[in-house]
Design an enzyme around this catalytic site. Structure first.
Site, short mmCIF file in Angstrom:
data_model
loop_
_atom_site.label_atom_id
_atom_site.label_comp_id
_atom_site.label_asym_id
_atom_site.label_seq_id
_atom_site.Cartn_x
_atom_site.Cartn_y
_atom_site.Cartn_z
N GLY B 102 41.03 37.00 40.82
CA GLY B 102 41.28 37.22 39.40
C GLY B 102 39.99 37.74 38.78
O GLY B 102 39.93 38.06 37.61
N CYS B 103 38.96 37.80 39.58
CA CYS B 103 37.67 38.23 39.07
C CYS B 103 37.32 39.62 39.61
O CYS B 103 36.37 39.77 40.36
CB CYS B 103 36.60 37.23 39.45
SG CYS B 103 36.98 35.58 38.87
#
Lengths: 423, 104
Positions: B102-103
């Site tokens: 998600g990063c």
């Protein structure tokens, strides 16, 4: 006759039909594309719109203007995919059978997912998104008459489309207010769920320093719980409060609801796929391309472009029963606007961080990587022409699909960022 | 990759100190890791850590805070109370799993 059905005529879907119509014989493959409307928006322009760079009509064209001859284009809302029957049902009841399905319905900002945010007392009045044409235009009009105060630039949750865009927005806002000679009347705060300005350590350092230079305050690790409408305040899960006069937020991004309803999505309705070839992990005749998939790469047009160059080769191999040999590496290439007519360029993939260097030709450039320059800003402006005239139609662009290490200086990041989980 | 000693065992970790080999984790190691980041493990903490371990087996990736809420049944707000400030990162650290994605 084999049937290829493509859902979504945005950046990814349009490139797919252009690439594949050339590769698949018309006597063997019928290609159908379904989208809910005929309005293709040049999304990179939405970032600059609030600062008066474009007029709304410059960013919109008809989708079918970019489709090749020999495809069938249907307008309609998808209700559900029935993967076991290999069919797609539209809201109006029409049914489309497929042999191969490509899902390219992207990701959408969802202000309704954060309590208070879409309240009509604030939404598009003092709280704005800039990822929709409506939001971006409303923000432009609000900025033009804003007397100053506290501007909060906010990201709800990762992943988001074009992850550098909110940072660019903060840089451009600083330049915009400086130009209007009212920077001293504006406080800018950058609020993010990440632990720094950006995700990748080398990039986060460079961009974090740029926030400091511009006197933009950073509020990291901020996971929003709700917006208090009356006091115009963001409230986090751990009860921090950030009041705003003007909020520029990136709402939660989600894939299309019908993906979840069809049992094809993860928690955010993204389709789980093999990150090297985009084939669904559940069904052997479904692919997801562009922002609609769950690949751990930036949700960005450049990624879709590189991915689809390889996908087109893979798809032909796949339907002929051969092994897919064109593995994707997560290559992304992004211009970052930094204000005052300058920009940065970053180039990275699944495993390699953005590095300094020169692009696209080693040493010569002409564009420096991870460093501000006027040429990078010009590159971003020129890109609109490239997008409409070359990229969507699948014509050749001089950037390879797989990332290259040529011309980059890797030594700078060897030390890495050592962050202890306890900090 | 560095090798460090935790709770009397040699384990492989990445540059941020996250375990890199799923099988090298144990409850004793989890307790030691939790202590390092000043988390007092209670039944509520264990419920999440065990969920993360089980979920990883089938998903091959670390559950996000959102997934711990929707599938694991612990609201994000509660996760912030149990693992203050950076719950996703701290939960993964104690569970001996990679940081959730998600990063990018």
């Amino acid at each position: 006759m084999n049937k290829l059905l493509v859902l979504g005529g945005g950046t990814a879907g349009t490139m797919v039909v252009n690439k594949l119509r050339k590769k698949l014989k018309k006597t063997e493959w019928l290609i159908t594309l379904i989208d809910k409307d005929n309005r293709h928006i040049y999304q990179p322009g939405l970032l600059l719109m609030p600062f008066g760079v474009y007029k709304a009509e410059e960013l919109v064209k008809e989708r079918d203007h970019f489709f090749p001859a020999g495809i069938e284009y249907i307008t309609g809302d998808v209700s559900v995919i029935r993967p076991d029957a290999s069919e797609v049902i539209l809201e109006d009841g029409r049914i489309f059978k497929y042999d191969q399905l490509v899902i390219a319905t992207g990701t959408t900002p969802r202000p309704d997912q954060t309590p208070g945010l879409d309240d009509e007392a604030i939404w598009h009045k003092s709280a704005f998104d800039f990822y929709t044409l409506e939001g971006s235009v409303a923000l432009r009009d609000a900025l033009a008459k804003w007397p100053g105060g506290r501007m909060v630039v906010h990201i709800t949750e990762m992943p988001i489309k074009c992850p550098v865009a909110p940072l660019e927005f903060a840089f451009l806002a600083d330049a915009y207010f400086t130009e209007k000679k009212m920077r001293d009347k504006v406080e800018i705060i950058y609020v993010t769920p990440l632990e720094g300005a950006f995700t990748k350590p080398a990039c986060s350092r460079a961009l974090g320093a740029m926030l400091v230079d511009r006197k933009i305050a950073l509020e990291p690790d901020f996971m929003i719980e709700r917006v208090d409408v009356e006091s115009k305040t963001l409230i986090s899960m751990d009860e921090r409060e950030i009041p705003f006069d003007l909020l520029v937020t990136v709402p939660l991004n989600m894939g299309a609801d019908f993906i979840g309803k069809s049992g094809l999505g993860d928690d955010l309705n993204y389709v789980p796929v093999d990150k090297q070839n985009f084939l669904s992990k559940k069904y052997p005749n479904i692919f997801a391309l562009g922002d609609a998939s769950d690949i751990p790469a930036s949700k960005a047009g450049s990624v879709a472009h590189f991915a689809i160059d390889l996908f087109a080769e893979n798809f032909v191999e796949y339907v002929q029963g051969r092994e897919m040999k064109h593995n994707f590496d997560g290559h992304a290439n992004c211009f970052i606007e930094s204000g005052n007519g300058k920009g940065l360029l970053i180039d990275f993939n699944y495993t390699t961080e953005p590095l300094p260097g020169m692009f696209p030709i080693p040493v010569i450039g002409p564009m420096p990587l991870l460093k501000e320059s006027r040429l990078n800003h010009m590159g971003k402006l020129a890109f609109r022409w490239i997008y409409w005239n070359l990229l969507l139609k699948g014509r050749w662009i001089p950037i390879p699909a797989l990332m290259s290490m040529k011309g980059k200086r890797a030594a700078v990041v060897v030390e890495g960022e050592k962050v202890n989980a306890g900090h | 990759m560095p090798v460090i000693e935790v709770a009397g065992k040699q384990v492989q970790v990445n540059e941020e100190g996250f375990l890199t080999v799923y099988e090298e984790w144990s409850e004793e190691i989890a307790l030691a890791l939790a202590k390092q980041i000043e988390i007092d493990m209670t039944d509520e903490h264990w419920k999440i850590i065990k969920f993360l371990r089980e979920d990883y087996k089938t998903q091959k990736e670390t559950a996000t805070s959102r997934r711990v809420q929707t599938v694991g049944g612990v609201p994000v707000k509660e996760q912030f109370v149990l693992f203050p400030k950076k719950p996703a990162k701290k939960m993964a650290y104690i569970a001996g799993l990679p940081k959730p994605k998600g990063c990018v």
